[in-house]
Design a protein around this motif. Structure first.
Motif, short mmCIF file in Angstrom:
data_model
loop_
_atom_site.label_atom_id
_atom_site.label_comp_id
_atom_site.label_asym_id
_atom_site.label_seq_id
_atom_site.Cartn_x
_atom_site.Cartn_y
_atom_site.Cartn_z
N ILE A 115 0.86 -1.18 0.00
CA ILE A 115 0.00 0.00 0.00
C ILE A 115 0.89 1.23 0.00
O ILE A 115 1.83 1.33 0.79
CB ILE A 115 -0.93 0.04 1.23
N SER A 116 0.59 2.16 -0.91
CA SER A 116 1.37 3.38 -1.01
C SER A 116 0.48 4.54 -1.43
O SER A 116 -0.58 4.34 -2.01
CB SER A 116 2.51 3.20 -2.02
N GLU A 117 0.93 5.75 -1.08
CA GLU A 117 0.31 6.98 -1.57
C GLU A 117 1.20 7.53 -2.67
O GLU A 117 2.42 7.57 -2.53
CB GLU A 117 0.24 8.05 -0.47
N TRP A 118 0.58 7.99 -3.74
CA TRP A 118 1.30 8.63 -4.85
C TRP A 118 0.71 10.01 -5.04
O TRP A 118 -0.51 10.17 -5.15
CB TRP A 118 1.16 7.81 -6.13
N TRP A 119 1.58 11.03 -5.06
CA TRP A 119 1.17 12.41 -5.23
C TRP A 119 1.84 12.99 -6.45
O TRP A 119 3.06 12.85 -6.62
CB TRP A 119 1.53 13.23 -3.99
N LEU A 120 1.06 13.64 -7.29
CA LEU A 120 1.57 14.29 -8.50
C LEU A 120 1.20 15.77 -8.44
O LEU A 120 0.05 16.12 -8.16
CB LEU A 120 0.98 13.67 -9.76
N GLU A 121 2.18 16.59 -8.70
CA GLU A 121 1.94 18.03 -8.78
C GLU A 121 1.11 18.31 -10.04
O GLU A 121 0.99 17.46 -10.92
CB GLU A 121 3.27 18.78 -8.80
N PRO A 122 0.53 19.51 -10.14
CA PRO A 122 -0.28 19.83 -11.32
C PRO A 122 0.49 19.62 -12.62
O PRO A 122 1.69 19.87 -12.69
CB PRO A 122 -0.62 21.31 -11.13
N HIS A 123 -0.23 19.13 -13.62
CA HIS A 123 0.30 18.96 -14.98
C HIS A 123 1.56 18.10 -15.00
O HIS A 123 2.57 18.46 -15.59
CB HIS A 123 0.56 20.32 -15.63
N THR A 124 1.47 16.94 -14.34
CA THR A 124 2.62 16.03 -14.26
C THR A 124 2.29 14.67 -14.86
O THR A 124 1.28 14.06 -14.49
CB THR A 124 3.05 15.84 -12.78
N ARG A 144 -3.45 15.86 -14.95
CA ARG A 144 -3.61 16.86 -16.02
C ARG A 144 -4.22 18.16 -15.48
O ARG A 144 -4.38 19.11 -16.23
CB ARG A 144 -4.50 16.30 -17.11
N GLY A 145 -4.57 18.18 -14.20
CA GLY A 145 -5.28 19.32 -13.63
C GLY A 145 -4.37 20.42 -13.09
O GLY A 145 -3.14 20.34 -13.15
N ASP A 146 -5.02 21.43 -12.54
CA ASP A 146 -4.34 22.61 -11.99
C ASP A 146 -4.03 22.48 -10.51
O ASP A 146 -3.47 23.41 -9.92
CB ASP A 146 -5.19 23.86 -12.22
N SER A 147 -4.43 21.38 -9.87
CA SER A 147 -4.20 21.16 -8.44
C SER A 147 -3.45 19.85 -8.23
O SER A 147 -3.55 18.93 -9.05
CB SER A 147 -5.53 21.06 -7.68
N PRO A 203 9.68 13.60 -14.71
CA PRO A 203 8.37 13.57 -15.39
C PRO A 203 8.11 14.86 -16.15
O PRO A 203 8.42 15.95 -15.66
CB PRO A 203 7.37 13.40 -14.25
N GLY A 204 7.58 14.73 -17.33
CA GLY A 204 7.26 15.89 -18.15
C GLY A 204 5.87 16.42 -17.85
O GLY A 204 5.14 15.87 -17.03
N PRO A 205 5.49 17.48 -18.54
CA PRO A 205 4.16 18.05 -18.31
C PRO A 205 3.07 17.16 -18.91
O PRO A 205 3.27 16.54 -19.96
CB PRO A 205 4.22 19.39 -19.03
N ALA A 206 1.95 17.11 -18.21
CA ALA A 206 0.81 16.31 -18.70
C ALA A 206 -0.09 17.18 -19.54
O ALA A 206 -0.20 18.36 -19.33
CB ALA A 206 0.03 15.74 -17.51
#
Length: 140
Positions: A45-54, A105-108, A137-140
């Motif tokens: 079990i893990s949490e994955w967090w992506l910044e906006p547009h990642t 792909r979002g702003d948050s 990682p590049g922009p989404a």
């Protein structure tokens, strides 16, 4: 003896918010809450967090099932050859062997709780973190 039916070698886990084994990968981070050693190989079990547009890890497949529960934001998932947007509270199952990916792909900022079944996925994390270090990682 450490097979799935031997519960004597296992212990309870209590982690406060943000606790666990962290892997920083630029605009992606993962925190492992329980892994194969702690679940007798049953799951990770893990949490994955992506910044906006990642972008996420890229389209891939593996024998383990990947189960995702969106805990914040909107995460886009590739399942097979179809992209779907999943908002907070959504559940996504990528069965073992099915090509999948995820990205924000979002702003948050967006996060998912990931269950990998069977466990021991975390043994790949040092190599994954090294790969992301060399290929941010590049922009989404």
């Amino acid at each position: 003896m450490n097979d799935r039916n031997d519960t004597t070698a296992r212990r309870s886990i209590l982690l406060a918010p943000g606790e666990g084994r962290h892997y920083a990968m630029g605009s992606i981070s993962a925190t492992f809450k329980a892994d194969g050693a702690e679940t007798a190989g049953g799951y990770s079990i893990s949490e994955w967090w992506l910044e906006p547009h990642t972008q996420g890890p890229g389209a891939h497949a593996h024998p383990e099932d990947d189960i995702f529960y969106v805990i914040e934001g909107i995460m886009s998932f590739l399942i097979g050859d179809e992209w779907i947007d999943a908002s907070s509270g959504s559940f996504v199952l990528a069965p073992g062997g099915v090509t999948h990916d995820f990205e924000n792909r979002g702003d948050s900022r967006a996060g998912v709780l990931n269950f990998s079944h069977p466990g021991d996925f975390e043994r790949h994390m040092p190599d994954i973190a090294d790969w992301f270090s060399a290929h941010p990682p590049g922009p989404a």
